[in-house]
Design a protein around this motif. Structure first.
Motif, PDB file in Angstrom:
ATOM      1  N   ASN A 131       6.038  -0.458  11.077  1.00 12.04           N
ATOM      2  CA  ASN A 131       6.119   0.957  11.414  1.00 12.04           C
ATOM      3  C   ASN A 131       5.036   1.248  12.457  1.00 12.04           C
ATOM      4  O   ASN A 131       4.285   0.342  12.855  1.00 12.04           O
TER       5      ASN A 131
ATOM      6  N   THR B 119       7.349  -6.464   3.705  1.00 11.99           N
ATOM      7  CA  THR B 119       7.692  -7.138   4.951  1.00 11.99           C
ATOM      8  C   THR B 119       7.025  -8.517   4.982  1.00 11.99           C
ATOM      9  O   THR B 119       6.364  -8.923   4.016  1.00 11.99           O
TER      10      THR B 119
ATOM     11  N   HIS C 299       6.785  -1.189   2.098  1.00 13.67           N
ATOM     12  CA  HIS C 299       7.457  -0.117   2.835  1.00 13.67           C
ATOM     13  C   HIS C 299       8.319   0.678   1.854  1.00 13.67           C
ATOM     14  O   HIS C 299       9.038   0.095   1.037  1.00 13.67           O
TER      15      HIS C 299
END
Length: 355
Positions: A41, A95, A103
């Motif tokens: 992100n 991730t 996330h």
């Protein structure tokens, strides 16, 4: 995204960071590998390249708006005429092949944190291609995994009311209604277990089959395996009796299920691979094959599956939203469109395990 990285390179004070960002913006293969592994992100991009001095105005101008999030409705208007229910997985994954940061899904996490009575922006979008057949004597086979069971809950609710209404009129001719459901663990992810048992006992569901892919001490079983196990029955319902086949879930699962249908055609119908494929296309053209597919990235799904034990289970909410339209089609399959233009209050109801 690559154009945004190229823009970020212009505000990197460290030469190596600037060169790396330029490479990512220009070499597609390098960018795709980086994106697949990191799934970053904006905050994680800034942490990876700490020399970036990004003006807030640049972020405000360049960042895209949040996308609308669709959820299949899991209730029939015949049962709850003043509410709309949605069965929602609270998305959470790591991730970097499970070693990276956690996330959280933007929309599902926000909904999970909503207090009872909080306003949720949403509208209803009809989906005319995912609906029960008008001919109630035709067999129906439903295949869903995880929260993909959502629209089928509305199906068996609707069939229950239909039967009560038509049996009173002396009509007792009904096509079979069968469900194939897949989840990970029976004690954590078996959504609507009690209701399914009740629907079978009452004769609303003719049968249901459950595949557990992460049951401790047992081999992984998927809905495709159950379909193949009952291939003669599936062939009879869909191809001999010209029934309807429904699949709801992520892209990979849906693709595997359609591939399994083709195998059943080849085995039970003695068709070649090409002929089986043509028949599947015909099923779609004649609107007897219905798909409600989630656009989930395979890489993220893999991370959720392979590292589920590292994650804390989160609840899967069944949300009920007051009815917002008078044009709702009883046999149609609309979707809740979160972050739309109409604000309605949300009430949390039955809690389920994360899937």
């Amino acid at each position: 995204m690559q154009s945004f990285l190229k823009l970020l390179a212009t505000v990197a004070s460290k030469i190596t960071h600037r060169q790396q960002l330029i490479q990512l913006s220009e070499v597609t293969e390098l960018y795709e590998t980086w994106k697949s592994v990191q799934t970053p992100n904006l905050l994680e991009v800034l942490e990876e390249f700490p020399s970036l001095k990004v003006p807030p105005s640049l972020i405000m101008v360049e960042l895209p708006l949040l996308k609308l999030r669709y959820y299949s409705i899991s209730s029939s208007p015949l049962v709850t005429p003043d509410q709309i229910h949605a069965t929602i997985t609270v998305v959470r994954y790591r991730t970097q092949d499970g070693a990276g940061p956690i996330h959280d899904g933007v929309c599902s996490t926000w909904l999970n944190c909503c207090d009872i009575g909080e306003i949720v922006p949403c509208i209803v979008r009809p989906y005319a291609d995912f609906r029960m057949p008008d001919d109630m004597t035709l067999p129906v086979v439903m295949v869903g995994t995880g929260s993909g069971i959502a629209p089928f809950k509305s199906f068996w609710q609707h069939r229950k009311i239909d039967k009560e209404m038509h049996i009173a009129d002396g009509n007792e001719s009904w096509g079979t209604l069968k469900l194939y459901f897949g989840c990970r663990k029976p004690k954590e992810n078996f959504l609507y277990e009690t209701e399914l048992q009740q629907m079978k006992t009452e004769g609303i569901l003719d049968d249901y089959y459950v595949a557990f892919s992460r049951e401790e001490g047992k081999q992984k079983v998927y809905v495709q395996d159950l379909l193949l196990k009952n291939e003669a029955d599936v062939f009879n319902d869909i191809f001999m009796k010209e029934g309807h086949f429904y699949v709801c879930g992520n892209v990979k699962m849906a693709s595997d299920v359609i591939g399994t249908l083709e195998k059943i055609l080849q085995e039970q119908g003695s068709l070649s691979a090409d002929s089986a494929n043509e028949y599947i296309i015909k099923l779609q053209y004649t609107k007897r094959l219905h798909k409600d597919i989630f656009g989930i990235q395979d890489q993220q799904v893999e991370h959720v599956d392979d590292h589920a034990d590292r994650m804390k289970n989160k609840p899967c909410e069944t949300l009920s939203v007051p009815f917002v339209t008078n044009t709702f089609c009883c046999r149609g399959r609309p979707s809740v469109w979160v972050a739309g233009c109409t604000q309605q209050r949300v009430e949390k109801s039955t809690m389920c395990s994360m899937i």
